[in-house]
Scaffold this active site. Structure first.
Site, mmCIF file in Angstrom:
data_model
loop_
_atom_site.group_PDB
_atom_site.id
_atom_site.type_symbol
_atom_site.label_atom_id
_atom_site.label_comp_id
_atom_site.label_asym_id
_atom_site.label_seq_id
_atom_site.Cartn_x
_atom_site.Cartn_y
_atom_site.Cartn_z
ATOM 1 N N GLY A 1 0.783 -1.234 0.000
ATOM 2 C CA GLY A 1 0.000 0.000 0.000
ATOM 3 C C GLY A 1 0.814 1.282 0.000
ATOM 4 O O GLY A 1 0.235 2.372 0.067
ATOM 5 N N TYR B 1 0.040 -1.872 -12.039
ATOM 6 C CA TYR B 1 -1.384 -2.051 -12.365
ATOM 7 C C TYR B 1 -1.752 -1.444 -13.717
ATOM 8 O O TYR B 1 -2.878 -1.021 -13.934
ATOM 9 C CB TYR B 1 -2.271 -1.483 -11.246
ATOM 10 C CG TYR B 1 -1.942 -2.069 -9.891
ATOM 11 C CD1 TYR B 1 -2.259 -3.387 -9.598
ATOM 12 C CD2 TYR B 1 -1.260 -1.320 -8.922
ATOM 13 C CE1 TYR B 1 -1.927 -3.944 -8.372
ATOM 14 C CE2 TYR B 1 -0.930 -1.876 -7.695
ATOM 15 C CZ TYR B 1 -1.279 -3.180 -7.435
ATOM 16 O OH TYR B 1 -0.936 -3.724 -6.221
ATOM 17 N N CYS C 1 -12.896 2.489 -28.315
ATOM 18 C CA CYS C 1 -14.218 3.041 -28.626
ATOM 19 C C CYS C 1 -15.002 3.287 -27.356
ATOM 20 O O CYS C 1 -15.938 2.547 -27.014
ATOM 21 C CB CYS C 1 -14.973 2.094 -29.548
ATOM 22 S SG CYS C 1 -14.184 2.045 -31.136
ATOM 23 N N GLU C 2 -14.626 4.305 -26.673
ATOM 24 C CA GLU C 2 -15.179 4.588 -25.350
ATOM 25 C C GLU C 2 -14.830 6.050 -25.060
ATOM 26 O O GLU C 2 -13.649 6.417 -25.086
ATOM 27 C CB GLU C 2 -14.431 3.658 -24.382
ATOM 28 C CG GLU C 2 -14.990 3.418 -23.037
ATOM 29 C CD GLU C 2 -16.058 2.323 -22.991
ATOM 30 O OE1 GLU C 2 -17.009 2.571 -22.278
ATOM 31 O OE2 GLU C 2 -15.944 1.282 -23.666
ATOM 32 N N ARG D 1 -6.404 2.527 -15.434
ATOM 33 C CA ARG D 1 -6.462 3.248 -14.153
ATOM 34 C C ARG D 1 -7.132 4.630 -14.247
ATOM 35 O O ARG D 1 -7.914 4.975 -13.366
ATOM 36 C CB ARG D 1 -5.069 3.344 -13.519
ATOM 37 C CG ARG D 1 -4.484 1.956 -13.199
ATOM 38 C CD ARG D 1 -3.257 2.021 -12.311
ATOM 39 N NE ARG D 1 -3.603 2.397 -10.960
ATOM 40 C CZ ARG D 1 -3.437 3.585 -10.452
ATOM 41 N NH1 ARG D 1 -2.888 4.539 -11.158
ATOM 42 N NH2 ARG D 1 -3.794 3.830 -9.219
ATOM 43 N N GLU E 1 4.520 -6.076 1.886
ATOM 44 C CA GLU E 1 4.251 -6.564 0.520
ATOM 45 C C GLU E 1 4.041 -5.404 -0.450
ATOM 46 O O GLU E 1 2.941 -5.230 -0.989
ATOM 47 C CB GLU E 1 2.988 -7.427 0.527
ATOM 48 C CG GLU E 1 3.079 -8.640 1.426
ATOM 49 C CD GLU E 1 1.774 -9.398 1.538
ATOM 50 O OE1 GLU E 1 1.829 -10.628 1.681
ATOM 51 O OE2 GLU E 1 0.698 -8.762 1.481
ATOM 52 N N PRO E 2 5.049 -4.594 -0.677
ATOM 53 C CA PRO E 2 4.854 -3.490 -1.613
ATOM 54 C C PRO E 2 4.769 -3.987 -3.056
ATOM 55 O O PRO E 2 5.544 -4.837 -3.469
ATOM 56 C CB PRO E 2 6.124 -2.635 -1.414
ATOM 57 C CG PRO E 2 7.157 -3.578 -0.895
ATOM 58 C CD PRO E 2 6.426 -4.672 -0.152
ATOM 59 N N GLY E 3 3.801 -3.483 -3.795
ATOM 60 C CA GLY E 3 3.698 -3.794 -5.217
ATOM 61 C C GLY E 3 3.989 -2.522 -6.001
ATOM 62 O O GLY E 3 5.041 -2.354 -6.628
ATOM 63 N N ARG E 4 3.049 -1.581 -5.886
ATOM 64 C CA ARG E 4 3.154 -0.311 -6.596
ATOM 65 C C ARG E 4 4.495 0.391 -6.346
ATOM 66 O O ARG E 4 5.122 0.916 -7.276
ATOM 67 C CB ARG E 4 2.016 0.595 -6.116
ATOM 68 C CG ARG E 4 1.819 1.857 -6.917
ATOM 69 C CD ARG E 4 0.850 2.793 -6.199
ATOM 70 N NE ARG E 4 -0.374 2.147 -5.772
ATOM 71 C CZ ARG E 4 -1.462 2.017 -6.526
ATOM 72 N NH1 ARG E 4 -1.469 2.501 -7.751
ATOM 73 N NH2 ARG E 4 -2.538 1.417 -6.055
HETATM 74 C C1 LIG Z 1 -2.588 -8.572 0.334
HETATM 75 C C2 LIG Z 1 -1.974 -7.517 -0.496
HETATM 76 N N1 LIG Z 1 -0.658 -7.303 -0.391
HETATM 77 C C3 LIG Z 1 -0.044 -6.360 -1.140
HETATM 78 C C4 LIG Z 1 -0.739 -5.579 -2.036
HETATM 79 C C5 LIG Z 1 0.023 -4.576 -2.831
HETATM 80 O O1 LIG Z 1 -0.427 -3.315 -2.696
HETATM 81 P P1 LIG Z 1 0.408 -2.102 -3.286
HETATM 82 O O2 LIG Z 1 0.632 -2.338 -4.708
HETATM 83 O O3 LIG Z 1 -0.466 -0.944 -3.027
HETATM 84 O O4 LIG Z 1 1.681 -2.024 -2.508
HETATM 85 C C6 LIG Z 1 -2.109 -5.787 -2.180
HETATM 86 C C7 LIG Z 1 -2.898 -4.943 -3.093
HETATM 87 O O5 LIG Z 1 -3.451 -3.954 -2.709
HETATM 88 C C8 LIG Z 1 -2.746 -6.779 -1.391
HETATM 89 O O6 LIG Z 1 -4.043 -7.004 -1.500
HETATM 90 N N1 LIG Z 2 -5.389 -1.924 -9.023
HETATM 91 C C1 LIG Z 2 -5.306 -0.937 -7.992
HETATM 92 C C2 LIG Z 2 -4.574 -1.428 -6.808
HETATM 93 C C3 LIG Z 2 -5.200 -2.650 -6.269
HETATM 94 C C4 LIG Z 2 -4.358 -3.282 -5.275
HETATM 95 C C5 LIG Z 2 -4.766 -4.695 -5.017
HETATM 96 N N2 LIG Z 2 -5.514 -4.891 -3.796
HETATM 97 C C6 LIG Z 2 -4.684 0.334 -8.530
HETATM 98 O O1 LIG Z 2 -4.317 0.372 -9.640
HETATM 99 O O2 LIG Z 2 -4.590 1.302 -7.864
#
Ligand SMILES: Cc1ncc(COP(=O)(O)O)c(C=O)c1O
Ligand SMILES: N[C@@H](CCCC[NH3+])C(=O)O
Length: 436
Positions: A246, A388, A359-360, A328, A288-291
């Site tokens: 997050g 994402y 087409c939107e 997004r 658990e950082p993704g973004r």
């Molecule tokens: C369980 C869990 N971990 C990690 C993430 C990664 O979140 P973010 O990309 O915001 O760091 C998510 C998505 O929101 C999630 O659902």
């Molecule tokens: N897809 C979302 C984040 C979702 C994270 C998963 N729980 C975004 O682009 O902001």
């Protein structure tokens, strides 16, 4: 936003000239600056080291999933989390150590649980009672001699201050066992009674694109209270507190994200404060950082096509991609910034709406973007699209998904091929009416 340019004044990504990348690999193209991915992973790992606490950084691969990213994450000594058999299979195909994979999901199928156990995935993050039942019977009937490591995902009842669709930790959430109503405790009892389930940690995730430490401080305090209560009542000592992801990033110059260090410092300080009266060992912290790992490292390159000026209204500048490769803006009103790849630092001469080719009417990537004068054929670079974007891409209008390039130290390499029209058609079957 940080823009790198070369001697010609062109935008560079990972040391590669963006115009050359567009020419070599065509557009739309998603390009990742690999050094930036490594840098982000290291910044979280080092922040924990500085705080002298044992921690695991686990990249949430839903943000961008491809073999190449699992390989880079593994090189950096981090873990990953996956949420489907598809992500797991990709990680395994990349050679990722299954022991360093956690498996999430709020509706894992029996087949997925079976696949995860057979592949010896490190941790299953149990989300709900149905899953618990499936898991217990699977272990009982198919893997009677196996013990697996699990974490319990709980819903902490904390709302992260972010887009409604990006909140997951509030009580009204489809994810996890609710604490307040006693569901989490009931799940704990069930897990503790089963010798095949080794409960190593408690997990929670409060949302995405979070720009303040307060939510994480509340979360840590909540998890610590829960851990203390469960220790007293059930003699369960949690080895791990997993705080989910997050961590917010900069999409435009008006965003002011916190650094890894600021987040980690707040987390660890709260943990130490909440743990001070406990006689059990300080748990290991997982995040658990993704973004935060891939978001800023990614750039989408598009070729500019048509331009439509509606007097006194606006000018639409259309590119050869759009909502199919980046949903997004349409889904979350997400804001992005773009630059002209041949002159990213040149003065603006026009303000345009960057529209996609789908087409939107809602297929608008940026509603107001200042740009220098542009020509059809120019390359537009939309910044910070690494999270994402590609992972949520679709084939709307039967348009293939873009290719993905990893660029590092001036070398670019295709890591996901462009989806061609034949690829899009290969699942189709002729419809033949019987008796005709
Ligand atoms: C369980 C869990 N971990 C990690 C993430 C990664 O979140 P973010 O990309 O915001 O760091 C998510 C998505 O929101 C999630 O659902
Ligand atoms: N897809 C979302 C984040 C979702 C994270 C998963 N729980 C975004 O682009 O902001």
């Amino acid at each position: 936003m940080k823009i790198n340019v070369n001697e010609q004044g062109h935008l560079t990504i990972g040391g590669c000239d963006a115009l050359e990348l567009a020419q070599n690999y065509e557009t739309p193209l998603v390009v990742y600056d690999v050094a930036q991915i490594r840098q982000q992973l290291r910044s979280y790992q080092e922040a924990f080291k500085q705080q002298q606490i044992s921690a695991v950084v686990s990249y949430a691969s839903k943000a961008f999933c491809a073999k190449a990213i699992y390989q880079v994450v593994q090189q950096e000594g981090a873990h990953v989390d996956v949420v489907s058999a598809g992500e797991l299979a990709t990680a395994l195909a990349a050679g990722f150590d299954p022991q360093n994979i956690s498996y999430h999901g709020n509706n894992k199928s029996l087949a997925e649980l079976d696949f995860a156990i057979a592949q010896q995935v490190g941790v299953l993050v149990v989300d709900n009672f149905y899953e618990l039942t499936l898991l217990q019977s699977l272990l009982h009937y198919k893997y009677p001699r196996q013990t697996i490591q699990v974490m319990l995902r709980i819903t902490p009842g904390i709302s992260a201050h972010t887009h409604e669709y990006d909140q997951t930790g509030q009580i009204d959430s489809k994810f996890g066992f609710d604490v307040n109503s006693g569901q989490a405790e009931k799940a704990l009892q069930q897990v503790l009674q089963n010798p095949q389930l080794d409960l190593i940690g408690i997990h929670a995730h409060i949302g995405s694109q979070i720009m303040a430490v307060a939510g994480f401080e509340l979360l840590v305090a909540k998890l610590c209270q829960l851990a203390h209560a469960w220790q007293q009542k059930y003699h369960f000592e949690t080895k791990i507190l997993n705080l989910g992801g997050g961590f917010g990033i900069r999409y435009t110059d008006s965003d002011e994200p916190l650094t890894a260090q600021q987040f980690v410092e707040a987390i660890v300080q709260t943990l130490r404060k909440e743990w001070v009266n406990s006689d059990s060992e300080l748990p290991q912290v997982w995040i658990e950082p993704g973004r935060a790992i891939v978001g800023n490292a990614g750039v989408s390159l598009y070729t500019i096509g048509s331009k439509k000026t509606i007097p006194h209204v606006r000018t639409f500048l259309t590119v050869d991609g759009g909502m199919g490769d980046n949903i997004r803006p349409a889904l979350y009103q997400a804001q992005y910034e773009a630059v002209l790849a041949r002159a990213p630092l040149a003065a603006a001469e026009q303000t345009v709406t960057v529209a996609g080719r789908y087409c939107e009417s809602g297929d608008v990537l940026i509603s107001q973007q200042a740009l220098p004068a542009t020509q059809p054929g120019d390359i537009l670079a939309v910044l910070a699209t690494g999270a994402y974007g590609y992972s949520m891409a679709s084939n709307y209008n039967r348009i293939g998904r873009p290719a993905v390039v990893f660029a590092e130290e001036g070398q670019g390499q295709i890591v996901v091929a462009r989806e061609e029209i034949v690829d899009l058609m290969h699942l189709d079957q002729d419809y033949v009416k019987e008796n005709e």
